[in-house]
Design a protein around this motif. Sequence first.
Motif, mmCIF file in Angstrom:
data_model
loop_
_atom_site.group_PDB
_atom_site.id
_atom_site.type_symbol
_atom_site.label_atom_id
_atom_site.label_comp_id
_atom_site.label_asym_id
_atom_site.label_seq_id
_atom_site.Cartn_x
_atom_site.Cartn_y
_atom_site.Cartn_z
ATOM 1 N N HIS A 1 40.163 41.815 37.628
ATOM 2 C CA HIS A 1 39.663 41.879 39.386
ATOM 3 C C HIS A 1 38.019 42.497 39.311
ATOM 4 O O HIS A 1 37.337 43.021 38.185
ATOM 5 C CB HIS A 1 39.573 43.812 39.464
ATOM 6 N N THR B 1 49.751 59.573 40.407
ATOM 7 C CA THR B 1 48.525 58.208 39.686
ATOM 8 C C THR B 1 47.846 58.840 38.696
ATOM 9 O O THR B 1 47.502 57.727 37.279
ATOM 10 C CB THR B 1 48.022 57.950 41.084
ATOM 11 N N LYS C 1 46.309 46.298 35.379
ATOM 12 C CA LYS C 1 46.936 45.980 36.539
ATOM 13 C C LYS C 1 46.927 47.268 37.497
ATOM 14 O O LYS C 1 46.913 47.412 38.475
ATOM 15 C CB LYS C 1 48.156 45.519 36.581
ATOM 16 N N GLN D 1 43.317 48.421 38.759
ATOM 17 C CA GLN D 1 42.870 47.376 40.125
ATOM 18 C C GLN D 1 43.923 47.507 41.466
ATOM 19 O O GLN D 1 43.495 48.037 42.242
ATOM 20 C CB GLN D 1 43.933 46.100 39.607
ATOM 21 N N GLN D 2 45.328 47.941 41.149
ATOM 22 C CA GLN D 2 46.103 48.835 41.981
ATOM 23 C C GLN D 2 45.643 49.713 42.502
ATOM 24 O O GLN D 2 45.976 50.476 43.526
ATOM 25 C CB GLN D 2 47.506 49.017 41.448
ATOM 26 N N HIS D 3 45.413 50.653 42.060
ATOM 27 C CA HIS D 3 45.233 51.955 42.379
ATOM 28 C C HIS D 3 43.103 52.130 41.992
ATOM 29 O O HIS D 3 43.874 53.998 41.747
ATOM 30 C CB HIS D 3 45.977 53.151 41.686
ATOM 31 N N HIS E 1 40.438 37.594 46.883
ATOM 32 C CA HIS E 1 40.693 38.337 46.527
ATOM 33 C C HIS E 1 39.945 39.074 45.592
ATOM 34 O O HIS E 1 40.040 40.312 45.479
ATOM 35 C CB HIS E 1 42.252 39.376 46.108
ATOM 36 N N THR F 1 39.896 38.126 42.582
ATOM 37 C CA THR F 1 40.644 38.094 41.036
ATOM 38 C C THR F 1 40.592 37.272 40.710
ATOM 39 O O THR F 1 40.197 35.961 41.215
ATOM 40 C CB THR F 1 42.204 38.445 41.230
#
Length: 593
Positions: A18, A44, A89, A92-94, A304, A306
């Motif tokens: 990312h 998280t 990952k 990236q997501q959080h 996005h 990535t």
Amino acid sequence: MFTSLLVSSSPLPRLSIHLTGVAYQKAGVMTGAEDDIPLGERKTVTDFCYLLDKSKQLFNGLRDLPQYRHKQWQSYFGRTFDVYTKLWKFQQQHRQVLENRHGLKRWQIGEVASKIGQLYYHYYLRTSETSYLNEAFSFYSAIRQRSYYYQVNKEDRPELVVKKLRYYARYIVVCLLLNKMDLVKVLVKELSEEIEEYTQRFNTEDQLEWNLVLQEVAAFLEADPVVVLNNENTVVVISNRLQEGGMSPLEQGMVVGQLTLADALIIGNCNNQVKFSELTIDMFRILQALEREPVNLATTTSKHGTLEPSEKPAKRENPHKYLLYKPTFSQLFTFLSASFKELPVNSVLLVYLSATGVFPTGCLDYEGPYDFGGVLTNTNRDVVNGETGQKRNQAQKEMHCLHPGDLFPFTRKPLFVIVDSSNSTAYKNFTNLFGQPLVCLLSPTVYPQSMQDQSQRGSLFTLFLYCPLLAFLSVCGLSSLRQGLWEKAEQFLCKVFRDIGQMITHSRAIDQAFLQFYGDEFLRLLLIRFVFCSATLRMHKLFQESRSFPESYPQLPKQDTVESSFLRKHVLELAAMLDVQRLFWDGALDVNY
């Protein structure tokens, strides 16, 4: 300075990078009052800290595992990569939560990316799957493009700057292996500036060590004796890995062995040879001669932000390699034994020795496999001119030496040996005790003075096995060549190699061991290049004694191969194409045998 070598034989998943990722602070530190943080966000951060700690624990554990026996630690390596996949990952997501609740230290996300790059790189080292070099490059490149380590220089912590310097060194190694020489030069310039700033800001004891890194990579870049220039006088980078379709197919109906090169031990122990990251220039060249060209993955950047692969690379078989820089005898024997044990049926073990010669100390009535000397193995004692400083009885053998007899146990399976040493001829005194295919390709032991002066930049013999045209130009004293003429000469050499192949397979006098190895593309290429090297040096006017010619065990039928009038004609045609025919004998060979 660099991470120890790792082993694996299972495919790794690809990760996307990312390009707008944010960073985080050390585990357990949250911004703002903890009571004000929603439970979900707190979880998280906790989950992230767990993954971060677990990844570090597993990565450090890899260093304690043996560097051989792939199957023993394959599962451990897989677990390590799985955790790093989840960690990457997850951030990236959080990233928004990690930014708001866990701080913004970009160098830490760079560290995770660097670790993943190292995993891909070490996976390449142990499987020889060159496509994974591109994976490592993708992560190292993203670190630089996104300036993950940029803020490190503003912190008063020298250990963080060292992380950045090590990243540069690792990135340079990957670029060298991918032949991205223009980028290497840029990275070296940046690394030099980083080292200068580092040594000025911090009074450290490793300044000389980092300056040595710069000197080593500079020498590595200048090691090739010839450069190819295009019309703009820009250096053209030439790849010497096996290209798709680059090897002529076997003639229809040709009966050759079905053996496959499965394992290769590449040993470098030459005094004063150019090296970088425990990789001598000879090791660097021969490992590329045993690899296929990397697949250029069509990695694209999505909307996005990535990096995503268009498709998974097709698996292509390369021999598994161990790279051993200045091993002790115990280390070398351990790796030999491990490779021998795991060698599949109908497979070949290749041993490449680039090492200082060790010579016998006296003449004995009985000359056995331990009476001819061999090549040097590493020792903690000081070594001077290939001899250890400690005195020993003349009747005793040098213990820090790989003697021909030391390889006898491994001839129970097909064995292909290449020895590039001042005492290579010790290995022509082999005895095939077990009837398995066995071939030894042996370098000259004496070179003309003008060639000796270039020995630090790599051996001429290994250069012929790596890139015959480069070696031919070097032995003719040429330092540059136009791209058009290079391509014309390369096309001509393809024809020459086809003819050499026919000489080998059509000869009625050739030992069957050569034909048993001939079915493998890599071994076939090495044999053909060896014959071309032998013919070239036998015709060159500077090479006037038999010690200056390569030899082999078993011996090749000279009239059918290295002294063939047809092959001599080809060598003269190539010399005429390059306007250096004056350097070669144009009649019968006039040398002292």
